[in-house]
Design an enzyme around this catalytic site. Structure first.
Site, PDB file in Angstrom:
ATOM      1  N   ASP A 185      -4.554   3.596  -2.868  1.00  0.00           N
ATOM      2  CA  ASP A 185      -5.748   4.017  -2.123  1.00  0.00           C
ATOM      3  C   ASP A 185      -6.220   5.395  -2.567  1.00  0.00           C
ATOM      4  O   ASP A 185      -5.519   6.377  -2.377  1.00  0.00           O
ATOM      5  CB  ASP A 185      -5.418   4.105  -0.631  1.00  0.00           C
ATOM      6  CG  ASP A 185      -5.331   2.750   0.029  1.00  0.00           C
ATOM      7  OD1 ASP A 185      -6.270   1.952  -0.140  1.00  0.00           O
ATOM      8  OD2 ASP A 185      -4.318   2.499   0.715  1.00  0.00           O
ATOM      9  N   SER A 194       0.829  -1.213   0.000  1.00  0.00           N
ATOM     10  CA  SER A 194       0.000   0.000   0.000  1.00  0.00           C
ATOM     11  C   SER A 194       0.864   1.264   0.000  1.00  0.00           C
ATOM     12  O   SER A 194       1.545   1.580   0.984  1.00  0.00           O
ATOM     13  CB  SER A 194      -0.917   0.010   1.226  1.00  0.00           C
ATOM     14  OG  SER A 194      -1.686   1.188   1.202  1.00  0.00           O
ATOM     15  N   GLY A 252       0.787  -1.608   4.364  1.00  0.00           N
ATOM     16  CA  GLY A 252       1.453  -0.321   4.164  1.00  0.00           C
ATOM     17  C   GLY A 252       2.481  -0.070   5.241  1.00  0.00           C
ATOM     18  O   GLY A 252       3.689  -0.210   5.031  1.00  0.00           O
ATOM     19  N   GLY A 268      -4.022   5.012   7.091  1.00  0.00           N
ATOM     20  CA  GLY A 268      -3.086   3.914   7.302  1.00  0.00           C
ATOM     21  C   GLY A 268      -2.710   3.870   8.786  1.00  0.00           C
ATOM     22  O   GLY A 268      -3.036   4.785   9.551  1.00  0.00           O
ATOM     23  N   GLY A 269      -2.037   2.807   9.173  1.00  0.00           N
ATOM     24  CA  GLY A 269      -1.458   2.734  10.513  1.00  0.00           C
ATOM     25  C   GLY A 269      -2.429   2.430  11.640  1.00  0.00           C
ATOM     26  O   GLY A 269      -2.095   2.631  12.808  1.00  0.00           O
ATOM     27  N   GLY A 304      -9.830   4.954   5.510  1.00  0.00           N
ATOM     28  CA  GLY A 304      -9.561   6.383   5.677  1.00  0.00           C
ATOM     29  C   GLY A 304      -8.148   6.722   6.095  1.00  0.00           C
ATOM     30  O   GLY A 304      -7.642   7.786   5.742  1.00  0.00           O
ATOM     31  N   MET A 336      -8.987   8.332  -2.022  1.00  0.00           N
ATOM     32  CA  MET A 336     -10.000   8.838  -1.069  1.00  0.00           C
ATOM     33  C   MET A 336     -10.470  10.205  -1.551  1.00  0.00           C
ATOM     34  O   MET A 336      -9.655  11.022  -1.977  1.00  0.00           O
ATOM     35  CB  MET A 336      -9.379   8.996   0.314  1.00  0.00           C
ATOM     36  CG  MET A 336      -8.719   7.737   0.839  1.00  0.00           C
ATOM     37  SD  MET A 336      -8.003   8.043   2.465  1.00  0.00           S
ATOM     38  CE  MET A 336      -7.071   6.522   2.696  1.00  0.00           C
ATOM     39  N   HIS A 383      -0.849  -1.523  -4.186  1.00  0.00           N
ATOM     40  CA  HIS A 383      -2.200  -1.132  -3.749  1.00  0.00           C
ATOM     41  C   HIS A 383      -2.262   0.393  -3.691  1.00  0.00           C
ATOM     42  O   HIS A 383      -1.466   1.033  -2.998  1.00  0.00           O
ATOM     43  CB  HIS A 383      -2.449  -1.749  -2.377  1.00  0.00           C
ATOM     44  CG  HIS A 383      -3.822  -1.528  -1.826  1.00  0.00           C
ATOM     45  ND1 HIS A 383      -4.894  -2.320  -2.166  1.00  0.00           N
ATOM     46  CD2 HIS A 383      -4.303  -0.613  -0.940  1.00  0.00           C
ATOM     47  CE1 HIS A 383      -5.981  -1.911  -1.504  1.00  0.00           C
ATOM     48  NE2 HIS A 383      -5.646  -0.867  -0.770  1.00  0.00           N
ATOM     49  N   ASP A 432      -7.308  -5.629   4.208  1.00  0.00           N
ATOM     50  CA  ASP A 432      -6.658  -4.315   4.152  1.00  0.00           C
ATOM     51  C   ASP A 432      -6.811  -3.597   5.481  1.00  0.00           C
ATOM     52  O   ASP A 432      -7.928  -3.262   5.880  1.00  0.00           O
ATOM     53  CB  ASP A 432      -7.335  -3.514   3.014  1.00  0.00           C
ATOM     54  CG  ASP A 432      -6.684  -2.174   2.747  1.00  0.00           C
ATOM     55  OD1 ASP A 432      -5.629  -1.897   3.341  1.00  0.00           O
ATOM     56  OD2 ASP A 432      -7.246  -1.426   1.930  1.00  0.00           O
ATOM     57  N   GLY A 433      -5.679  -3.377   6.149  1.00  0.00           N
ATOM     58  CA  GLY A 433      -5.671  -2.609   7.379  1.00  0.00           C
ATOM     59  C   GLY A 433      -5.093  -3.382   8.546  1.00  0.00           C
ATOM     60  O   GLY A 433      -5.614  -4.434   8.921  1.00  0.00           O
ATOM     61  N   GLY A 434      -3.966  -2.880   9.070  1.00  0.00           N
ATOM     62  CA  GLY A 434      -3.363  -3.508  10.241  1.00  0.00           C
ATOM     63  C   GLY A 434      -2.767  -4.872   9.982  1.00  0.00           C
ATOM     64  O   GLY A 434      -2.650  -5.692  10.906  1.00  0.00           O
ATOM     65  N   MET A 439     -12.338  -4.946   4.515  1.00  0.00           N
ATOM     66  CA  MET A 439     -11.598  -3.952   5.302  1.00  0.00           C
ATOM     67  C   MET A 439     -11.454  -4.475   6.728  1.00  0.00           C
ATOM     68  O   MET A 439     -12.444  -4.822   7.378  1.00  0.00           O
ATOM     69  CB  MET A 439     -12.336  -2.608   5.324  1.00  0.00           C
ATOM     70  CG  MET A 439     -12.338  -1.853   4.008  1.00  0.00           C
ATOM     71  SD  MET A 439     -10.708  -1.526   3.290  1.00  0.00           S
ATOM     72  CE  MET A 439      -9.879  -0.605   4.588  1.00  0.00           C
ATOM     73  N   MET A 492     -12.005   4.546  -2.485  1.00  0.00           N
ATOM     74  CA  MET A 492     -12.839   4.886  -1.323  1.00  0.00           C
ATOM     75  C   MET A 492     -13.506   6.213  -1.652  1.00  0.00           C
ATOM     76  O   MET A 492     -13.161   7.266  -1.112  1.00  0.00           O
ATOM     77  CB  MET A 492     -11.955   4.986  -0.072  1.00  0.00           C
ATOM     78  CG  MET A 492     -11.505   3.639   0.441  1.00  0.00           C
ATOM     79  SD  MET A 492     -10.120   3.750   1.594  1.00  0.00           S
ATOM     80  CE  MET A 492      -8.769   3.797   0.438  1.00  0.00           C
ATOM     81  N   HIS A 497      -7.833   0.868  -5.116  1.00  0.00           N
ATOM     82  CA  HIS A 497      -8.904   0.789  -4.107  1.00  0.00           C
ATOM     83  C   HIS A 497      -9.590   2.150  -4.035  1.00  0.00           C
ATOM     84  O   HIS A 497      -9.031   3.116  -3.507  1.00  0.00           O
ATOM     85  CB  HIS A 497      -8.266   0.401  -2.767  1.00  0.00           C
ATOM     86  CG  HIS A 497      -9.219   0.342  -1.611  1.00  0.00           C
ATOM     87  ND1 HIS A 497      -8.805   0.292  -0.303  1.00  0.00           N
ATOM     88  CD2 HIS A 497     -10.581   0.317  -1.565  1.00  0.00           C
ATOM     89  CE1 HIS A 497      -9.850   0.238   0.508  1.00  0.00           C
ATOM     90  NE2 HIS A 497     -10.944   0.269  -0.240  1.00  0.00           N
TER      91      HIS A 497
END
Ligand code: DX5
Ligand code: ZN
Length: 218
Positions: A36, A9, A196, A143-144, A141, A38, A34, A174-176, A136, A67, A65
């Site tokens: 992102d 990401s 990411g 990263g991190g 919205g 937004m 990836h 996607d995420g964490g 998700m 969003m 992706h």
């Protein structure tokens, strides 16, 4: 055992050197990039758009992706700027069937994403017509963020349904995602891992990619 892919990401990289960072991810073994997008409406943040994607595309498979509130209006721009796959949200305001068709007509693969609190059933009507579901594992919205483990059963529900109607469906998370959470999502049925913060922050990205895939390095 499914072949596991890693999608790096770009949101988590050093954005002052985005081209070099994308290249570093590819040479470190990431399978996909990836990207992102937004729009400040679907999520409160604004990230980056088609012109930046164009600058880094064609290094490897480009996993976009969206969003955004109205993805159907955007797919043409991202087709032009190098997307191989466009994933948009089932909670968006575009007509889902139209948007899937438009993505396919433009020669790309189509994916549908769901937020952590949206039930698995929301994507069931579309599984035969798409190539990927993106679950998700954080609120979209930023990263991190920390991995939301209550999303794990949903991954399994979608994998079980896909076994019946579309066995080659990719299930992306996607995420964490990091060395600790990767085995959990793989066990639940995911086969494409977005990362990411963990990947780009790793001392050795090559080893980090391997660890996400559950492979050891010599
Ligand atoms: C969040 C994005 C993610 C994000 C993941 O809305 O969709 O792709 O970059 O970042 P990490 O790996 O830092 O959780
Ligand atoms: Zn993403």
């Amino acid at each position: 055992m499914r072949d596991i892919k890693v999608s790096a990401s770009i949101l988590g990289c050093d954005l002052s050197a985005v081209g070099a960072e994308a290249a570093r991810a590819v040479t470190s073994g990431a399978d996909w990039i990836h990207f992102d997008v937004m729009d400040g409406h679907f999520v409160e943040n604004i990230s980056f758009g088609a012109p930046l994607q164009k600058a880094i595309a064609k290094r490897c498979f480009m996993d976009t992706h969206l969003m955004v509130d109205r993805p159907e209006e955007q797919v043409g721009f991202f087709a032009e700027s190098g997307s191989d796959m466009i994933t948009f949200h089932v909670e968006s305001r575009s007509d889902i069937d139209h948007t899937i068709n438009k993505i396919h007509q433009l020669g790309m693969k189509a994916g549908l994403s769901i937020r952590p609190d949206t039930p698995a059933e929301a994507v069931f009507p579309y599984l035969e017509r798409i190539e990927l579901v993106l679950v998700m594992t954080v609120e979209p919205g930023y990263g991190g963020q920390g991995f939301l483990s209550y999303t794990l059963p949903k991954i399994t529900q979608i994998r079980e349904r896909a076994e019946q109607v579309n066995p080659s469906l990719f299930i992306e998370v996607d995420g964490g995602i990091n060395g600790d959470t990767a085995p959990l999502v793989i066990k639940a049925g995911a086969d494409v891992l977005v990362s990411g913060t963990y990947l780009f922050g790793a001392k050795d990205m090559f080893t980090a990619v391997k660890s996400l895939k559950g492979e050891r390095t010599a």
